[in-house]
Each structure stands twice: as C-alpha cells, then as structure tokens.
Scaffold this active site. Structure first.
Site, PDB file in Angstrom:
ATOM      1  N   HIS A 121       6.217  -7.096  -2.965  1.00  0.00           N
ATOM      2  CA  HIS A 121       5.674  -6.427  -1.770  1.00  0.00           C
ATOM      3  C   HIS A 121       6.217  -7.010  -0.470  1.00  0.00           C
ATOM      4  O   HIS A 121       5.660  -6.767   0.585  1.00  0.00           O
ATOM      5  CB  HIS A 121       4.142  -6.491  -1.798  1.00  0.00           C
ATOM      6  CG  HIS A 121       3.552  -5.674  -2.911  1.00  0.00           C
ATOM      7  ND1 HIS A 121       2.275  -5.849  -3.377  1.00  0.00           N
ATOM      8  CD2 HIS A 121       4.089  -4.675  -3.654  1.00  0.00           C
ATOM      9  CE1 HIS A 121       2.041  -4.988  -4.372  1.00  0.00           C
ATOM     10  NE2 HIS A 121       3.121  -4.276  -4.560  1.00  0.00           N
ATOM     11  N   CYS A 129      12.100  -4.232  12.618  1.00  0.00           N
ATOM     12  CA  CYS A 129      11.911  -3.190  13.628  1.00  0.00           C
ATOM     13  C   CYS A 129      12.038  -1.822  12.975  1.00  0.00           C
ATOM     14  O   CYS A 129      13.005  -1.558  12.267  1.00  0.00           O
ATOM     15  CB  CYS A 129      12.942  -3.332  14.751  1.00  0.00           C
ATOM     16  SG  CYS A 129      12.879  -1.937  15.909  1.00  0.00           S
ATOM     17  N   CYS A 182      15.133  -2.871  21.122  1.00  0.00           N
ATOM     18  CA  CYS A 182      15.058  -1.421  21.354  1.00  0.00           C
ATOM     19  C   CYS A 182      13.681  -0.930  21.777  1.00  0.00           C
ATOM     20  O   CYS A 182      13.523   0.244  22.103  1.00  0.00           O
ATOM     21  CB  CYS A 182      15.538  -0.670  20.106  1.00  0.00           C
ATOM     22  SG  CYS A 182      14.323  -0.613  18.776  1.00  0.00           S
ATOM     23  N   SER A 220      -4.274 -10.949 -10.950  1.00  0.00           N
ATOM     24  CA  SER A 220      -4.199  -9.600 -10.378  1.00  0.00           C
ATOM     25  C   SER A 220      -5.118  -8.679 -11.157  1.00  0.00           C
ATOM     26  O   SER A 220      -5.133  -8.706 -12.388  1.00  0.00           O
ATOM     27  CB  SER A 220      -2.775  -9.049 -10.432  1.00  0.00           C
ATOM     28  OG  SER A 220      -2.756  -7.703  -9.984  1.00  0.00           O
ATOM     29  N   SER A 221      -5.863  -7.848 -10.427  1.00  0.00           N
ATOM     30  CA  SER A 221      -6.699  -6.852 -11.093  1.00  0.00           C
ATOM     31  C   SER A 221      -5.875  -5.616 -11.453  1.00  0.00           C
ATOM     32  O   SER A 221      -6.351  -4.731 -12.144  1.00  0.00           O
ATOM     33  CB  SER A 221      -7.863  -6.453 -10.173  1.00  0.00           C
ATOM     34  OG  SER A 221      -7.361  -5.919  -8.968  1.00  0.00           O
ATOM     35  N   GLY A 247     -12.458 -11.690 -13.717  1.00  0.00           N
ATOM     36  CA  GLY A 247     -12.898 -10.313 -13.566  1.00  0.00           C
ATOM     37  C   GLY A 247     -12.003  -9.366 -14.337  1.00  0.00           C
ATOM     38  O   GLY A 247     -10.922  -9.730 -14.815  1.00  0.00           O
TER      39      GLY A 247
HETATM   40 ZN    ZN Z   1      14.528  -2.506  17.444  1.00  0.00          ZN
END
Ligand code: ZN
Length: 275
Positions: A121, A129, A182, A220-221, A247
């Site tokens: 992840h 950006c 930017c 992790s579930s 769990g």
């Molecule tokens: Zn940028």
C-alpha cells in the site's frame, strides 16, 4: 493483552516450509504504538479513512487530511520496530522466508532489517504530487507545513495512516500544503481507500507467491481485498496457509492453521529455533 499459551503448531508449520510468502498488516505494528483501524470483529474503531475521490475533489477533506497527518507525524515517526518486525527479519535471515508483503505503510519491517519487503500500500514517508508527479520527502514537507502554519498546534493520537483527531475549528485555520513546483494537490505515496494497488506492484507480489510453498498471514483481518486476494490465489494453488491474528479474519475458513494471538510474542518464539 492476550498471552498465547505454549503452542508448538506454528513452530512446526514454519519448520516444514522452505519458501514462505508472508502478508502482514496493522496487527504487526500495534505493539509499536501505531493503532489498528479495526477491532477484533473487523469493524471500524475510529472514523473510516479518507476516500480518494473526496480527497481529490473536496477542499475541506483535503485540509482535514493534512491537518491530522501533520499533527500525527511526530508520533508516527517515533514508532520503533517490535518483536513482530524482529521475528520476520530473523526468519528471512534463516533463509526460509522468501518474500514479505506488508499492508503497513510505516517501513518498520525495513527498519528491523527485513530486505525482501514489498510495501503493498506504499509508504507514508514519501509524498507525490497529483499534478506533476514529483516525489518528495514527507519529512521535508513536514517542515514546509510548519513554516506555513507558524502558530498552528495540534496534539493527538496517531492513527495507522499517520493522521490524528483534531478539532474541526482548528482544522479550519490550517493551511494545507500544495506542490512547490506546480501548485497541485499533494498525496502521501500510499494507496488510499478507493484506489487500486499499482498493477506492476501486484504482479511482483503474485510472482513471489507463485514461487512460494506456503503462505503466512500475520496481523491482518484481511478485510481489505488487496490483501485477501493473495490468500485466494494461494488457496487456488494448493498452498498451506497459516494465520496469526487477534480476532477473526476473512480467511479463517481457508487456513490450515489459525493462531489466535499477538503477532510479536507468537512469532518470535516460533522462529527462535530456526537460526
Ligand atoms: Zn507538482
């Protein structure tokens, strides 16, 4: 705190396999002070995390995200690896853990010494950006935010994505950061809810899984599909699956071995005899 009874099943499971693919989640980092999103029934403990569409299109959501992330960053970055991270690093050194895929964005596995780690992840210490694609350091951005908000103060508890609970009135006075090049929106280089894991990252993990002889899930579930789908792939390939989690998980009925317990204390004992 649950203490795990003396249980040899995990140690024997680990000793039986030579090329293990491991998937880790928030339960590996809770002992480091980074709190879990979900409770033991898989329900949200706090407000759900930010969805990507709202982050991109609603100024208030964007500002709230960065205010909370800014407030939570010092605590997030002070977290240290715990026994769970140390156990995976030791297991990799012993040679039979071949790939670690983590759903965590805190880089604690790497700091504990693990090398074959895929950040499924993404990572919270990098900012991207959304306009020009420039990638910058989150630590640098933290300094820029501080400079733009000299009188702004917030203290709160860290959440898994590094944000924190901050009063709404305080959030309104916060100046959110934008790209220095930017002027576009900035996003931590992590997969938000509503976004997909980049295709090549998923393919890399699948290739590693294809070369594995067993799969372990730790902390992790599996409520998020991007993690659960590896269990399905492993199951379809006929790989033995073990789960360590406090769990229930979404894959309990697909596992050959389920250990109910805290990852660090459970795994550090199980890998101690490997080296
Ligand atoms: Zn940028």
């Amino acid at each position: 705190m649950l203490t795990h009874p003396v249980d040899d099943r995990l140690r024997r499971w680990i000793a039986r396999h030579r090329r293990v693919f491991a998937l880790t989640g928030a339960g590996c980092s809770t002992a480091s002070g980074i709190s879990d999103y979900r409770d033991e029934q898989g329900e949200w403990k706090r407000r759900p995390p930010v969805m990507i569409q709202a982050f991109r299109t609603q100024e208030g959501v964007y500002r709230r995200y960065w205010a909370r992330a800014y407030a939570g960053w010092p605590r997030f970055t002070s977290a240290l690896p715990n026994d769970a991270h140390r156990a995976f690093a030791a297991w990799e050194s012993a040679g039979t853990l071949v790939q670690l895929v983590t759903q965590n964005v805190d880089r604690l596995h790497q700091r504990a010494g693990s090398r074959a780690v895929l950040d499924l992840h993404g990572r919270l210490d990098v900012v991207v950006c959304l306009g020009c694609g420039e990638r910058t350091s989150r630590a640098d951005l933290q300094r820029a935010i501080a400079a733009a908000n000299p009188s702004w103060r917030a203290e709160a508890a860290a959440a898994p994505d590094g944000d924190a609970d901050v009063e709404e009135s305080i959030i309104e006075s916060f100046t959110a950061p934008h790209c220095a090049r930017c002027g576009h929106l900035l996003k931590p280089d992590v997969v938000f809810f509503g976004e997909n894991v980049p295709g090549e990252r998923y393919a890399y993990a699948c290739a590693a899984l294809a070369g594995a002889d067993a799969m372990l899930v730790a902390g992790s579930s599996l409520m998020v599909y991007s993690g659960f789908r590896f269990v399905r792939v492993a199951r379809e390939a006929g790989l033995p699956i073990a789960i360590i989690n406090r769990g229930r998980t979404r894959a309990d009925d697909l596992a050959d071995l389920k250990i109910e317990g805290e990852v660090g204390s459970t795994l550090i004992d199980a890998v101690a005899t490997l080296a």
